[in-house]
Design an enzyme around this catalytic site. Structure first.
Site, PDB file in Angstrom:
ATOM      1  N   ASP A  79      -6.677   2.808  -6.233  1.00 27.62           N
ATOM      2  CA  ASP A  79      -5.822   2.411  -5.115  1.00 27.62           C
ATOM      3  C   ASP A  79      -5.693   3.609  -4.165  1.00 27.62           C
ATOM      4  O   ASP A  79      -6.559   3.830  -3.322  1.00 27.62           O
ATOM      5  CB  ASP A  79      -4.488   1.953  -5.720  1.00 27.62           C
ATOM      6  N   LYS A 102      -4.761   8.705  -6.386  1.00 27.65           N
ATOM      7  CA  LYS A 102      -3.935   9.788  -6.908  1.00 27.65           C
ATOM      8  C   LYS A 102      -4.169  10.055  -8.401  1.00 27.65           C
ATOM      9  O   LYS A 102      -4.306  11.198  -8.820  1.00 27.65           O
ATOM     10  CB  LYS A 102      -2.460   9.452  -6.667  1.00 27.65           C
ATOM     11  N   THR A 103      -4.211   8.974  -9.180  1.00 26.19           N
ATOM     12  CA  THR A 103      -4.346   9.135 -10.629  1.00 26.19           C
ATOM     13  C   THR A 103      -5.588   9.945 -10.980  1.00 26.19           C
ATOM     14  O   THR A 103      -5.508  10.957 -11.686  1.00 26.19           O
ATOM     15  CB  THR A 103      -4.432   7.747 -11.314  1.00 26.19           C
ATOM     16  N   LYS A 130      -9.539  -0.209  -3.528  1.00 27.16           N
ATOM     17  CA  LYS A 130      -8.799  -0.541  -2.293  1.00 27.16           C
ATOM     18  C   LYS A 130      -9.048   0.614  -1.328  1.00 27.16           C
ATOM     19  O   LYS A 130      -8.215   1.513  -1.189  1.00 27.16           O
ATOM     20  CB  LYS A 130      -7.313  -0.671  -2.587  1.00 27.16           C
TER      21      LYS A 130
HETATM   22  P1  5GP Z   1      -3.947   5.117  -7.757  1.00 28.63           P
HETATM   23  O1  5GP Z   1      -3.524   6.315  -8.531  1.00 28.63           O
HETATM   24  O2  5GP Z   1      -5.404   5.085  -7.408  1.00 28.63           O
HETATM   25  O3  5GP Z   1      -3.062   4.869  -6.557  1.00 28.63           O
HETATM   26  O4  5GP Z   1      -3.622   3.863  -8.661  1.00 28.63           O
HETATM   27  C1  5GP Z   1      -4.392   3.503  -9.733  1.00 28.63           C
HETATM   28  C2  5GP Z   1      -3.599   2.644 -10.707  1.00 28.63           C
HETATM   29  O5  5GP Z   1      -2.610   1.829 -10.053  1.00 28.63           O
HETATM   30  C3  5GP Z   1      -4.511   1.664 -11.411  1.00 28.63           C
HETATM   31  O6  5GP Z   1      -5.110   2.237 -12.554  1.00 28.63           O
HETATM   32  C4  5GP Z   1      -3.569   0.531 -11.728  1.00 28.63           C
HETATM   33  O7  5GP Z   1      -2.907   0.807 -12.935  1.00 28.63           O
HETATM   34  C5  5GP Z   1      -2.556   0.552 -10.620  1.00 28.63           C
HETATM   35  N1  5GP Z   1      -2.854  -0.447  -9.556  1.00 28.63           N
HETATM   36  C6  5GP Z   1      -3.156  -0.187  -8.264  1.00 28.63           C
HETATM   37  N2  5GP Z   1      -3.343  -1.333  -7.566  1.00 28.63           N
HETATM   38  C7  5GP Z   1      -3.171  -2.344  -8.458  1.00 28.63           C
HETATM   39  C8  5GP Z   1      -3.248  -3.784  -8.333  1.00 28.63           C
HETATM   40  O8  5GP Z   1      -3.507  -4.385  -7.279  1.00 28.63           O
HETATM   41  N3  5GP Z   1      -3.011  -4.487  -9.471  1.00 28.63           N
HETATM   42  C9  5GP Z   1      -2.711  -3.906 -10.667  1.00 28.63           C
HETATM   43  N4  5GP Z   1      -2.499  -4.712 -11.705  1.00 28.63           N
HETATM   44  N5  5GP Z   1      -2.633  -2.553 -10.808  1.00 28.63           N
HETATM   45  C10 5GP Z   1      -2.864  -1.789  -9.716  1.00 28.63           C
END
Ligand code: 5GP
Length: 177
Positions: free
Chosen positions: A106, A109-110, A134
């Site tokens: 998304d 960050k993770t 995304k």
């Molecule tokens: P980031 O650190 O890239 O912003 O977020 C990654 C994590 O956010 C993913 O591993 C997931 O756990 C959660 N996440 C982000 N978008 C979604 C979504 O649309 N649906 C779900 N179920 N989890 C999401």
């Protein structure tokens, strides 16, 4: 049939089972080519990636290892935010060809926070495969090497992804209405 209710929200089908399976097979075939003669270690990030990792692995024809880890974030001592640590990583990554398996990226960050910790172990190479991206939501720079689908910035469930614990069992991917 085209919609499901998970907790209080309604979701509509966005990617069918056949589309997912086809794309996962294509990614596996690309990895088979790119890693011919090598023996990569796949590190799948729980919980969301369990289905993607399982289906991807079935199509691999190269020698490959797989482990699952869980990421936990806790507040650091500084106000700068969360620190990510992993649970369950027993393998020594030194000299290994590592492929991270993630369900969805998304903001980025993770993985952006977590990758340096893995790089610290000096793997020979490190690539990332994410079923969903995304890309419009990117806030942290990250190179994704194998992406299944680039999706809009809307919440999705299914195929391993949950909404508050439910929906992981769905074979398709659904988008919130
Ligand atoms: P980031 O650190 O890239 O912003 O977020 C990654 C994590 O956010 C993913 O591993 C997931 O756990 C959660 N996440 C982000 N978008 C979604 C979504 O649309 N649906 C779900 N179920 N989890 C999401």
């Amino acid at each position: 049939m085209g919609t499901v209710k998970v907790h209080d929200k309604t979701f509509e089908i966005y990617i069918t089972e056949a589309e997912i399976q086809q794309r996962v097979k294509e990614i596996a075939e690309q990895i088979n080519k790119d890693y011919a003669g090598k023996r990569p270690l796949f590190i799948a990030i729980l919980n969301g990636s369990f289905m993607f990792a399982a289906d991807l692995f079935k199509h691999l024809r190269i020698e490959a290892e797989l482990c699952f880890i869980k990421l936990a974030s806790y507040k650091g001592m500084k106000s700068s935010g969360k620190v990510v640590t992993s649970i369950g990583l027993e393998e020594d990554l030194f000299g290994k060809e590592v492929i991270i398996v993630e369900d969805i990226v998304d903001t980025g960050k993770t993985l952006h926070n977590f990758l340096p910790k893995l790089m610290h172990q000096q793997p020979k190479s490190m690539k990332i495969t994410a079923l969903l991206h995304k890309s419009a939501a990117t806030e942290y720079p990250l190179t994704l090497d194998y992406v299944g689908f680039d999706i809009p910035n809307k919440f999705v469930v299914g195929y391993g992804l949950d909404y508050d614990g439910l929906g992981r069992n769905l074979k398709e991917i659904y988008q919130v209405i």
